[in-house]
Write a protein that holds these residues in place. Structure first.
Motif, mmCIF file in Angstrom:
data_model
loop_
_atom_site.group_PDB
_atom_site.id
_atom_site.type_symbol
_atom_site.label_atom_id
_atom_site.label_comp_id
_atom_site.label_asym_id
_atom_site.label_seq_id
_atom_site.Cartn_x
_atom_site.Cartn_y
_atom_site.Cartn_z
ATOM 1 N N ILE A 29 10.788 52.451 35.731
ATOM 2 C CA ILE A 29 11.499 53.142 34.657
ATOM 3 C C ILE A 29 10.965 52.688 33.299
ATOM 4 O O ILE A 29 10.522 51.554 33.147
ATOM 5 N N ASP A 30 10.994 53.583 32.356
ATOM 6 C CA ASP A 30 10.574 53.277 30.986
ATOM 7 C C ASP A 30 11.700 53.694 30.049
ATOM 8 O O ASP A 30 11.745 54.832 29.578
ATOM 9 N N VAL A 31 12.642 52.784 29.821
ATOM 10 C CA VAL A 31 13.813 53.103 29.011
ATOM 11 C C VAL A 31 14.119 51.950 28.059
ATOM 12 O O VAL A 31 13.691 50.818 28.272
ATOM 13 N N ARG A 32 14.877 52.264 27.017
ATOM 14 C CA ARG A 32 15.391 51.240 26.105
ATOM 15 C C ARG A 32 16.889 51.110 26.359
ATOM 16 O O ARG A 32 17.602 52.113 26.481
ATOM 17 N N PHE A 33 17.401 49.880 26.431
ATOM 18 C CA PHE A 33 18.805 49.638 26.729
ATOM 19 C C PHE A 33 19.584 49.303 25.456
ATOM 20 O O PHE A 33 19.220 48.392 24.712
ATOM 21 N N ILE A 34 20.661 50.056 25.233
ATOM 22 C CA ILE A 34 21.639 49.722 24.194
ATOM 23 C C ILE A 34 22.996 49.634 24.886
ATOM 24 O O ILE A 34 23.364 50.528 25.649
ATOM 25 N N SER A 35 23.720 48.559 24.644
ATOM 26 C CA SER A 35 25.022 48.356 25.283
ATOM 27 C C SER A 35 26.107 48.241 24.225
ATOM 28 O O SER A 35 25.837 47.935 23.062
ATOM 29 N N ALA A 36 27.340 48.479 24.643
ATOM 30 C CA ALA A 36 28.470 48.363 23.718
ATOM 31 C C ALA A 36 29.692 47.860 24.468
ATOM 32 O O ALA A 36 29.861 48.126 25.664
ATOM 33 N N THR A 37 30.539 47.134 23.764
ATOM 34 C CA THR A 37 31.780 46.640 24.365
ATOM 35 C C THR A 37 32.788 46.307 23.282
ATOM 36 O O THR A 37 32.417 45.964 22.154
ATOM 37 N N ASN A 38 34.069 46.423 23.629
ATOM 38 C CA ASN A 38 35.128 45.960 22.725
ATOM 39 C C ASN A 38 35.663 44.606 23.180
ATOM 40 O O ASN A 38 36.642 44.106 22.649
ATOM 41 N N ARG A 39 35.021 44.026 24.190
ATOM 42 C CA ARG A 39 35.418 42.719 24.692
ATOM 43 C C ARG A 39 34.603 41.609 24.027
ATOM 44 O O ARG A 39 33.522 41.851 23.472
ATOM 45 N N ASP A 40 35.112 40.386 24.119
ATOM 46 C CA ASP A 40 34.374 39.215 23.684
ATOM 47 C C ASP A 40 33.549 38.736 24.878
ATOM 48 O O ASP A 40 34.027 37.988 25.726
ATOM 49 N N LEU A 41 32.294 39.173 24.949
ATOM 50 C CA LEU A 41 31.481 38.876 26.125
ATOM 51 C C LEU A 41 31.162 37.378 26.245
ATOM 52 O O LEU A 41 30.991 36.863 27.353
ATOM 53 N N LYS A 42 31.076 36.680 25.124
ATOM 54 C CA LYS A 42 30.836 35.232 25.202
ATOM 55 C C LYS A 42 31.989 34.541 25.935
ATOM 56 O O LYS A 42 31.776 33.638 26.745
ATOM 57 N N GLN A 43 33.215 34.993 25.641
ATOM 58 C CA GLN A 43 34.372 34.439 26.335
ATOM 59 C C GLN A 43 34.363 34.842 27.798
ATOM 60 O O GLN A 43 34.726 34.050 28.675
ATOM 61 N N GLU A 44 33.928 36.073 28.079
ATOM 62 C CA GLU A 44 33.825 36.535 29.462
ATOM 63 C C GLU A 44 32.817 35.684 30.245
ATOM 64 O O GLU A 44 33.018 35.395 31.426
ATOM 65 N N VAL A 45 31.742 35.284 29.573
ATOM 66 C CA VAL A 45 30.751 34.419 30.216
ATOM 67 C C VAL A 45 31.372 33.065 30.559
ATOM 68 O O VAL A 45 31.176 32.530 31.655
ATOM 69 N N LYS A 46 32.161 32.511 29.628
ATOM 70 C CA LYS A 46 32.788 31.208 29.849
ATOM 71 C C LYS A 46 33.761 31.235 31.021
ATOM 72 O O LYS A 46 33.881 30.266 31.771
ATOM 73 N N THR A 47 34.460 32.356 31.182
ATOM 74 C CA THR A 47 35.454 32.469 32.256
ATOM 75 C C THR A 47 34.857 32.981 33.556
ATOM 76 O O THR A 47 35.566 33.129 34.553
ATOM 77 N N GLY A 48 33.562 33.292 33.538
ATOM 78 C CA GLY A 48 32.900 33.740 34.756
ATOM 79 C C GLY A 48 33.000 35.224 35.020
ATOM 80 O O GLY A 48 32.582 35.703 36.075
ATOM 81 N N GLY A 49 33.510 35.996 34.068
ATOM 82 C CA GLY A 49 33.646 37.438 34.261
ATOM 83 C C GLY A 49 32.378 38.217 33.972
ATOM 84 O O GLY A 49 32.286 39.400 34.323
ATOM 85 N N PHE A 50 31.400 37.559 33.322
ATOM 86 C CA PHE A 50 30.154 38.257 32.989
ATOM 87 C C PHE A 50 29.006 37.265 33.122
ATOM 88 O O PHE A 50 29.113 36.104 32.710
ATOM 89 N N ARG A 51 27.908 37.726 33.692
ATOM 90 C CA ARG A 51 26.758 36.851 33.926
ATOM 91 C C ARG A 51 26.132 36.398 32.606
ATOM 92 O O ARG A 51 25.864 37.228 31.726
ATOM 93 N N GLU A 52 25.883 35.110 32.504
ATOM 94 C CA GLU A 52 25.298 34.573 31.280
ATOM 95 C C GLU A 52 23.890 35.098 31.053
ATOM 96 O O GLU A 52 23.522 35.456 29.930
ATOM 97 N N ASP A 53 23.075 35.160 32.124
ATOM 98 C CA ASP A 53 21.697 35.629 31.956
ATOM 99 C C ASP A 53 21.646 37.089 31.533
ATOM 100 O O ASP A 53 20.820 37.482 30.699
ATOM 101 N N LEU A 54 22.565 37.912 32.061
ATOM 102 C CA LEU A 54 22.604 39.318 31.655
ATOM 103 C C LEU A 54 23.067 39.448 30.207
ATOM 104 O O LEU A 54 22.539 40.258 29.443
ATOM 105 N N PHE A 55 24.046 38.632 29.819
ATOM 106 C CA PHE A 55 24.544 38.669 28.438
ATOM 107 C C PHE A 55 23.413 38.394 27.443
ATOM 108 O O PHE A 55 23.229 39.142 26.471
ATOM 109 N N TYR A 56 22.649 37.353 27.691
ATOM 110 C CA TYR A 56 21.573 37.018 26.754
ATOM 111 C C TYR A 56 20.444 38.033 26.804
ATOM 112 O O TYR A 56 19.748 38.245 25.801
ATOM 113 N N ARG A 57 20.268 38.673 27.951
ATOM 114 C CA ARG A 57 19.245 39.712 28.048
ATOM 115 C C ARG A 57 19.646 40.958 27.263
ATOM 116 O O ARG A 57 18.813 41.596 26.616
ATOM 117 N N LEU A 58 20.921 41.299 27.300
ATOM 118 C CA LEU A 58 21.421 42.491 26.608
ATOM 119 C C LEU A 58 21.555 42.286 25.109
ATOM 120 O O LEU A 58 21.490 43.235 24.330
#
Length: 458
Positions: free
Chosen positions: A272-301
């Motif tokens: 695939i040849d695409v550009r990724f733009i993501s959006a959220t109304n959540r605090d993803l850093k806090q989600e990473v701390k609580t284990g709800g979101f992958r840390e490696d994916l967060f930093y990649r996005l």
């Protein structure tokens, strides 16, 4: 890109298959019209290349049947010298072009490239369900110093392929900013594919993202192309990325890192040849701390993080939004609203706007619809569930101190004058600093000081 090649001469079929595979295409090669029809019925292709003369089901018949289920699928006919008239007839029925035997490899390659471009354009037009008014999008960017900084960042990174994470409360314009980044980029002519991660059932989300093969699960009667593949040469907007299930996060991380996907139930790798733009109304850093979101994916996005402030933090823009929305809904609903009552103005300036720009836009549309004349009064604004306590702040008069109705232009000017005076106070009269606070140039500030006859108080 997926090609379906139909040719009943074994040597020619093998040659075409190998030739296009070496060019990087995914190729399905069949020897009959019946097998081709089965393939088209079960799988989405980007192009069909078919010999015109086939036993039982001819290339012409295959074209007619294909058009009935996919009007945008480009179709190239390969024909001999004695059947050119039939090939011309095929073009009238919707074939993209024909190539005569014997053909030059380069001629065929160029024809295929043009057909694929034509097909992508047609599919994009067919799937376009909403029109984006870029002038309105630019207006929604606003004019505060904080928003100007965001615009400056966007202009610097828009043309790269770096992932962007847009964070902010609901209704702050995250989708519009994503579209703006896409429009400014070199991918601006390509597709902009929105995937609402919170609106798709988790059991179906991977199929939507990565596609699936026939029989991958109950109900998968036909292979389906994933949205990441549909966005080829464009932008994927992952809205509400915080809702992504953990198992899908792993696969998305691989797609971003490796630029490749594997359809559900399949073994074939698709690049695939695409550009990724993501959006959220959540605090993803806090989600990473609580284990709800992958840390490696967060930093990649979030290589480029953008935070859109809520409307209550950008009051300087509020009246400009109101003026824009009134103009928009006047045109849409054939109204002639040009005035705000003082009570309405005070209410608008005091509301918390928890739904931000989206809430403001809905309120203004309702008020314009309910207005009986050129003035939006408290009754228009209050109908439909507005907080009655807020509406009783001041509803006694619909005129300003001079006894005249408040014009939209006038209210915007008053807001500008108030912002300039505040900037001068904060800068202790230093006009250069005041211009920086306001996010405008010194020359612009001097012009406004003269226009509004604001004297230097310090």
């Amino acid at each position: 890109m997926r090609l379906l090649i139909v040719e009943d001469e074994p040597e020619m079929l093998l040659f075409l298959k190998r030739f296009f595979q070496r060019k990087g295409y995914t190729v399905t090669a069949v020897a009959s019209g019946e097998d081709a029809w089965t393939a088209v019925s079960e799988t989405e292709y980007d192009l069909v290349i078919s010999d015109l003369v086939l036993e039982k089901m001819s290339g012409m018949e295959l074209l007619k049947k294909t058009r009935a289920i996919d009007k945008d699928l480009p179709f190239i006919i390969i024909t001999g010298a004695g059947t050119i008239e039939s090939a011309v007839e095929a073009i009238k029925l919707g074939a993209f072009h024909y190539v005569t035997k014997p053909f030059q490899r380069r001629e065929l390659e160029i024809t295929v490239q043009r057909a694929l471009e034509f097909g992508m354009m047609n599919r994009r037009i067919s799937k376009l369900t909403e029109k984006t008014d870029m002038e309105n999008n630019l207006f929604l960017i606003g004019k505060t110093r904080q928003m100007n900084k965001i615009v400056s960042i966007i202009e610097k990174i828009a043309d790269s392929d770096t992932p962007v994470l847009i964070q902010g409360e609901t209704g702050t314009g995250k989708t519009m900013f994503a579209r703006h980044i896409h429009a400014l980029s070199r991918r601006g002519e390509g597709p902009f594919v929105t995937i609402d991660c919170g609106a798709i059932m988790p059991s179906l989300l991977e199929s939507e993202l990565f596609g699936h093969v026939k029989g991958a699960f109950t109900g998968a009667i036909r292979a389906k192309r994933g949205l990441l593949e549909e966005a080829c040469n464009g932008t994927v907007f992952l809205d509400e990325i915080g809702e992504l299930p953990p198992q899908t996060q792993v696969k998305l991380l691989r797609a971003i890192q490796e630029k490749e996907i594997r359809p559900v139930g399949g073994n074939q790798i698709i690049h695939i040849d695409v550009r990724f733009i993501s959006a959220t109304n959540r605090d993803l850093k806090q989600e990473v701390k609580t284990g709800g979101f992958r840390e490696d994916l967060f930093y990649r996005l979030s290589l480029i993080p953008l935070y859109l402030p809520p409307l209550r933090e950008r009051r300087e823009d509020l009246l400009q939004f109101v003026a824009q929305f009134v103009r928009e809904f006047n045109q849409r609903h054939n109204k002639q609203v040009i005035q705000l009552s003082p009570a309405v103005l005070q209410t608008i300036m005091n509301l918390p706007w928890k739904g931000n720009i989206r809430e403001l836009k809905n309120v203004i549309e309702r008020a314009v619809l309910l207005s009986d004349g050129p003035v939006i009064d408290s009754e228009c604004l209050g109908a439909g569930g507005m907080d009655p306590q807020i509406l009783t702040l001041d509803t006694r008069e619909d005129v300003d101190e001079s006894g005249e109705p408040l014009l939209l232009k006038k209210t915007v000017e008053e807001a500008e004058k108030a912002a300039i005076r505040r900037a001068l106070r904060l800068s202790e009269g230093n006009r250069s600093k005041a211009a920086l606070f306001l996010g405008i140039g010194r020359r612009t500030l001097y012009d406004k000081l003269a226009h509004y006859q604001i004297e230097k108080d310090h």
